[in-house]
Design a protein around this motif. Structure first.
Motif, mmCIF file in Angstrom:
data_model
loop_
_atom_site.group_PDB
_atom_site.id
_atom_site.type_symbol
_atom_site.label_atom_id
_atom_site.label_comp_id
_atom_site.label_asym_id
_atom_site.label_seq_id
_atom_site.Cartn_x
_atom_site.Cartn_y
_atom_site.Cartn_z
ATOM 1 N N ALA A 268 0.828 -1.213 0.000
ATOM 2 C CA ALA A 268 0.000 0.000 0.000
ATOM 3 C C ALA A 268 0.861 1.262 0.000
ATOM 4 N N TYR A 269 1.956 1.266 0.756
ATOM 5 C CA TYR A 269 2.800 2.459 0.836
ATOM 6 C C TYR A 269 3.564 2.715 -0.468
ATOM 7 N N GLU A 270 3.560 1.762 -1.407
ATOM 8 C CA GLU A 270 4.175 1.974 -2.713
ATOM 9 C C GLU A 270 3.188 2.610 -3.703
ATOM 10 N N THR B 138 4.867 2.922 -7.497
ATOM 11 C CA THR B 138 6.231 3.169 -7.945
ATOM 12 C C THR B 138 7.246 2.342 -7.188
ATOM 13 N N THR B 139 8.104 1.674 -7.939
ATOM 14 C CA THR B 139 9.358 1.144 -7.414
ATOM 15 C C THR B 139 10.446 1.606 -8.375
ATOM 16 N N PHE B 140 11.304 2.489 -7.912
ATOM 17 C CA PHE B 140 12.436 2.946 -8.706
ATOM 18 C C PHE B 140 13.673 2.186 -8.236
ATOM 19 N N ALA B 141 14.366 1.554 -9.147
ATOM 20 C CA ALA B 141 15.647 0.927 -8.829
ATOM 21 C C ALA B 141 16.726 1.986 -9.065
#
Length: 194
Positions: free
Chosen positions: A175-177, A186-189
């Motif tokens: 949820a916090y993403e 969002t997941t930024f690598a």
């Protein structure tokens, strides 16, 4: 690093021997092609590295350092000193595209560079961020979501794409993403650890 002045943004070059004191050199492409790229907006870049003694070290391929850069499409640049960079151009003088968006995939809106690429025995591993498009995207992922993919380029030819993942290997699940600036998820690598 990314430089921003309330009007434009670009990748800047800085060096440090202790990671506390830094010498800044300005935009990576400010002198390339007679200043042709001085006002280009680009924020994502990664210099090709190799793992040596447990550390990622910038490495030369065919006598040059290489940088994958860009969002919307990924391009290449080269340098002989890690300070002054020049985009690799095609015969028309336009930066070549080495990775672009794909309809029906998690990177259907665009790919953008993630952490430093790593030269391995099998090729150059590029981890990147991909955005899912509102039209012709991956139906299994919410529209606008940023997920992470991997691409493999030839070890002796950074322009040559060998293969890339069809599905993201890392994506928003918690949820916090799905809060903050990118509510679609969002997941930024952006970094690597050994």
């Amino acid at each position: 690093y990314t430089q921003y002045n309330d009007q434009s943004y670009d990748v800047g070059i800085a060096t440090s021997r202790d990671l506390i004191h830094w010498k800044k050199f300005g935009p990576a492409f400010q002198e390339a092609s007679g200043g042709k790229y001085a006002h280009l907006n680009y924020k994502s870049a990664g210099i090709v590295t190799a793992l040596k003694d447990g550390r990622l070290i910038a490495t030369k391929i065919n006598g040059k350092y290489w940088m994958y850069w860009g969002e919307k499409a990924m391009h290449l640049a080269t340098s002989t000193d890690l300070i002054h960079w020049s985009p690799v151009e095609d015969s028309r003088g336009v930066p070549i595209v080495v990775l672009s968006k794909r309809p029906g995939h998690f990177d259907s809106a665009f790919p953008e560079m993630g952490p430093s690429p790593v030269l391995t025995k099998k090729g150059i591993v590029v981890i990147y961020n991909g955005k899912n498009a509102s039209e012709h995207g991956d139906a299994a992922i919410p529209v606008g979501t940023y997920s992470n993919g991997q691409a493999l380029f030839a070890a002796n030819n950074p322009e040559k794409l060998i293969v890339r993942t069809d599905k993201p290997f890392f994506k928003p699940e918690m949820a916090y993403e799905r809060t903050g600036q990118y509510k679609d998820g969002t997941t930024f690598a952006e970094g690597l650890v050994f």
